[in-house]
Design a protein around this motif. Structure first.
Motif, PDB file in Angstrom:
ATOM      1  N   VAL A 120       0.952  -1.110   0.091  1.00  0.00           N
ATOM      2  CA  VAL A 120      -0.040  -0.164   0.070  1.00  0.00           C
ATOM      3  C   VAL A 120       0.856   1.248  -0.219  1.00  0.00           C
ATOM      4  CG1 VAL A 120      -1.703   1.275   1.272  1.00  0.00           C
ATOM      5  CG2 VAL A 120      -1.885  -1.236   1.169  1.00  0.00           C
ATOM      6  N   SER A 121       0.639   2.236  -0.841  1.00  0.00           N
ATOM      7  CA  SER A 121       1.295   3.408  -0.874  1.00  0.00           C
ATOM      8  C   SER A 121       1.091   4.384   0.397  1.00  0.00           C
ATOM      9  CB  SER A 121       0.974   4.163  -2.165  1.00  0.00           C
ATOM     10  OG  SER A 121      -0.247   4.962  -1.924  1.00  0.00           O
ATOM     11  N   ALA A 122       2.133   5.376   0.771  1.00  0.00           N
ATOM     12  CA  ALA A 122       1.991   5.807   2.064  1.00  0.00           C
ATOM     13  C   ALA A 122       0.661   6.836   1.604  1.00  0.00           C
ATOM     14  CB  ALA A 122       3.257   6.989   2.049  1.00  0.00           C
ATOM     15  N   ASP A 123       0.531   7.290   0.330  1.00  0.00           N
ATOM     16  CA  ASP A 123      -0.705   8.219   0.346  1.00  0.00           C
ATOM     17  C   ASP A 123      -2.299   7.477   0.506  1.00  0.00           C
ATOM     18  OD1 ASP A 123       0.500  10.499  -0.163  1.00  0.00           O
ATOM     19  OD2 ASP A 123       0.431  10.288  -2.360  1.00  0.00           O
ATOM     20  N   SER A 124      -2.025   6.137   0.037  1.00  0.00           N
ATOM     21  CA  SER A 124      -3.272   5.516   0.192  1.00  0.00           C
ATOM     22  C   SER A 124      -3.392   5.006   1.711  1.00  0.00           C
ATOM     23  CB  SER A 124      -3.043   3.908  -0.511  1.00  0.00           C
ATOM     24  OG  SER A 124      -3.304   4.141  -1.997  1.00  0.00           O
ATOM     25  N   ALA A 125      -2.429   4.508   2.455  1.00  0.00           N
ATOM     26  CA  ALA A 125      -2.262   4.491   3.886  1.00  0.00           C
ATOM     27  C   ALA A 125      -3.119   5.647   4.784  1.00  0.00           C
ATOM     28  CB  ALA A 125      -1.022   4.021   4.513  1.00  0.00           C
ATOM     29  N   ARG A 126      -2.653   6.833   4.308  1.00  0.00           N
ATOM     30  CA  ARG A 126      -3.326   7.876   4.937  1.00  0.00           C
ATOM     31  C   ARG A 126      -4.752   7.975   4.665  1.00  0.00           C
ATOM     32  NH1 ARG A 126       2.380  10.229   3.964  1.00  0.00           N
ATOM     33  NH2 ARG A 126       1.576  10.520   1.989  1.00  0.00           N
ATOM     34  N   ALA A 127      -5.281   7.683   3.429  1.00  0.00           N
ATOM     35  CA  ALA A 127      -6.604   7.791   3.042  1.00  0.00           C
ATOM     36  C   ALA A 127      -7.363   6.790   3.754  1.00  0.00           C
ATOM     37  CB  ALA A 127      -6.799   7.815   1.551  1.00  0.00           C
ATOM     38  N   MET A 128      -6.587   5.522   4.141  1.00  0.00           N
ATOM     39  CA  MET A 128      -7.243   4.366   4.700  1.00  0.00           C
ATOM     40  C   MET A 128      -7.393   4.877   6.019  1.00  0.00           C
ATOM     41  SD  MET A 128      -5.189   1.327   2.749  1.00  0.00           S
ATOM     42  CE  MET A 128      -5.609   0.103   3.945  1.00  0.00           C
ATOM     43  N   ALA A 129      -6.571   5.401   6.586  1.00  0.00           N
ATOM     44  CA  ALA A 129      -6.571   5.792   8.056  1.00  0.00           C
ATOM     45  C   ALA A 129      -7.740   6.741   8.525  1.00  0.00           C
ATOM     46  CB  ALA A 129      -5.157   6.373   8.548  1.00  0.00           C
ATOM     47  N   ALA A 130      -7.777   7.452   7.171  1.00  0.00           N
ATOM     48  CA  ALA A 130      -9.065   8.545   7.667  1.00  0.00           C
ATOM     49  C   ALA A 130     -10.245   7.786   7.588  1.00  0.00           C
ATOM     50  CB  ALA A 130      -8.892   9.535   6.559  1.00  0.00           C
ATOM     51  N   VAL A 131     -10.446   6.811   6.648  1.00  0.00           N
ATOM     52  CA  VAL A 131     -11.770   6.171   6.504  1.00  0.00           C
ATOM     53  C   VAL A 131     -11.958   5.272   7.963  1.00  0.00           C
ATOM     54  CG1 VAL A 131     -12.897   4.103   5.464  1.00  0.00           C
ATOM     55  CG2 VAL A 131     -11.741   5.772   3.897  1.00  0.00           C
ATOM     56  N   ALA A 132     -10.867   4.808   8.376  1.00  0.00           N
ATOM     57  CA  ALA A 132     -10.982   4.013   9.551  1.00  0.00           C
ATOM     58  C   ALA A 132     -11.373   4.842  10.794  1.00  0.00           C
ATOM     59  CB  ALA A 132      -9.529   3.166   9.831  1.00  0.00           C
ATOM     60  N   GLY A 133     -10.625   6.066  10.719  1.00  0.00           N
ATOM     61  CA  GLY A 133     -10.987   7.059  11.806  1.00  0.00           C
ATOM     62  C   GLY A 133     -12.553   7.372  11.881  1.00  0.00           C
ATOM     63  N   ARG A 134     -13.210   7.582  10.667  1.00  0.00           N
ATOM     64  CA  ARG A 134     -14.551   7.999  10.483  1.00  0.00           C
ATOM     65  C   ARG A 134     -15.330   6.619  11.086  1.00  0.00           C
ATOM     66  NH1 ARG A 134     -12.715  10.524   5.865  1.00  0.00           N
ATOM     67  NH2 ARG A 134     -13.411   9.081   4.581  1.00  0.00           N
ATOM     68  N   ALA A 135     -14.824   5.624  10.861  1.00  0.00           N
ATOM     69  CA  ALA A 135     -15.542   4.420  11.404  1.00  0.00           C
ATOM     70  C   ALA A 135     -15.292   4.161  12.814  1.00  0.00           C
ATOM     71  CB  ALA A 135     -15.259   3.121  10.720  1.00  0.00           C
ATOM     72  N   GLN A 136     -14.585   4.864  13.341  1.00  0.00           N
ATOM     73  CA  GLN A 136     -13.991   4.803  14.676  1.00  0.00           C
ATOM     74  C   GLN A 136     -13.191   3.304  14.992  1.00  0.00           C
ATOM     75  OE1 GLN A 136     -17.603   5.724  17.038  1.00  0.00           O
ATOM     76  NE2 GLN A 136     -17.277   7.696  16.942  1.00  0.00           N
ATOM     77  N   ALA A 137     -12.411   2.792  13.981  1.00  0.00           N
ATOM     78  CA  ALA A 137     -11.734   1.630  14.011  1.00  0.00           C
ATOM     79  C   ALA A 137     -10.467   1.550  14.982  1.00  0.00           C
ATOM     80  CB  ALA A 137     -11.809   1.158  12.707  1.00  0.00           C
TER      81      ALA A 137
END
Length: 259
Positions: free
Chosen positions: A182-199
């Motif tokens: 996973v690219s660094a940019d994608s990891a940041r985007a995935m982390a944002a999604v996880a944050g919104r899901a309170q994961a």
């Protein structure tokens, strides 16, 4: 150090992705066992499922195909799945050409899997080894060995990834290592999604494959994932020197071989 509960929960989300895909009119894969794990899927898991099913399924089907190719190329090989989670490959794929399929993960994950799959018949012998892959347990495997890490590397900070790649490069008779990157940019985007899901997930992407290659691996195959992500907001963290386009990591599945 035990594997974080949040990371263990992503194994359940991956199973949910396979179960949901199997219900589609023309599924890319079928997994008759995935539904058996889903009694514990919570609201955060359902949010991650909605956001990532297509990518997870595509990733899984690529690894399926590459793994079957490797097993055909090396009859009698042992497959070692590190961070195996709730993967059911020995039960849903024909891996009868394998000597054995070794699964390494946290004791709780492996115990749950063993209980759920009790009575199911795998296509090859399955051995489960409890342990934290950051302290790679003794595996005692024989003959040619194919390594699999699916949905794992993105959770490892650079020091842990370096240690794991170095340890795996030192294993005898390894023919290949299948992993998603996973690219660094994608990891940041995935982390944002996880944050919104309170994961509560902490994710680490790669800028280039240098991190892995310098530990004794070369990229033999690279299959891209059709990923579309919104750009992540800047974090304010320092950014390293730019990576040449030819070396930049794009989300995908790689087949690595010992250098």
């Amino acid at each position: 150090m035990p594997v974080a509960g949040e990371i263990q929960a992503t194994a359940l989300v991956a199973a949910a992705c396979r179960a949901e895909e199997a219900r589609q009119p023309t599924p890319r894969l079928t997994d008759p066992y995935a539904d058996l794990f889903l009694d514990a899927l919570d609201a955060a898991g359902r949010a991650l499922l909605a956001a990532g099913r297509d990518e997870v399924v595509h990733r899984t089907t690529i690894i399926d195909g590459l793994l079957l190719d490797e097993v055909r190329r090396h009859p009698g090989a042992t497959v070692v799945n590190l961070g195996a989670g709730l993967c059911t490959r020995p039960y849903r794929l024909d891996l009868s050409g394998c000597r054995e399929y070794v699964e390494v993960d946290a004791p709780e994950i492996l115990a749950r899997k063993a209980a759920v799959l009790d009575g199911a018949t795998p296509s090859c012998p399955v051995r489960r080894v409890p342990g934290d892959i950051r302290g790679l347990p003794a595996l005692a495997v024989a003959g040619p060995t194919v390594l699999v890490t699916e949905g794992l590397l993105v959770y490892l900070p650079p020091t842990d990834l370096d240690a794991l790649a170095t340890a795996l490069a030192g294993l005898p008779a390894v023919t290949g290592w299948l992993a998603d990157v996973v690219s660094a940019d994608s990891a940041r985007a995935m982390a944002a999604v996880a944050g919104r899901a309170q994961a509560g997930l902490t994710l680490h992407g790669l800028e280039s494959m240098d991190t892995v290659e310098r530990t004794g691996w070369v990229v033999a195959d690279y299959r891209l994932l059709p990923v579309r992500r919104p750009a992540a907001r800047p974090t304010g963290r320092p950014v390293g020197p730019p990576v040449p386009a030819s070396r930049r990591v794009l989300d995908g599945v790689v087949l690595l071989r010992p250098a």
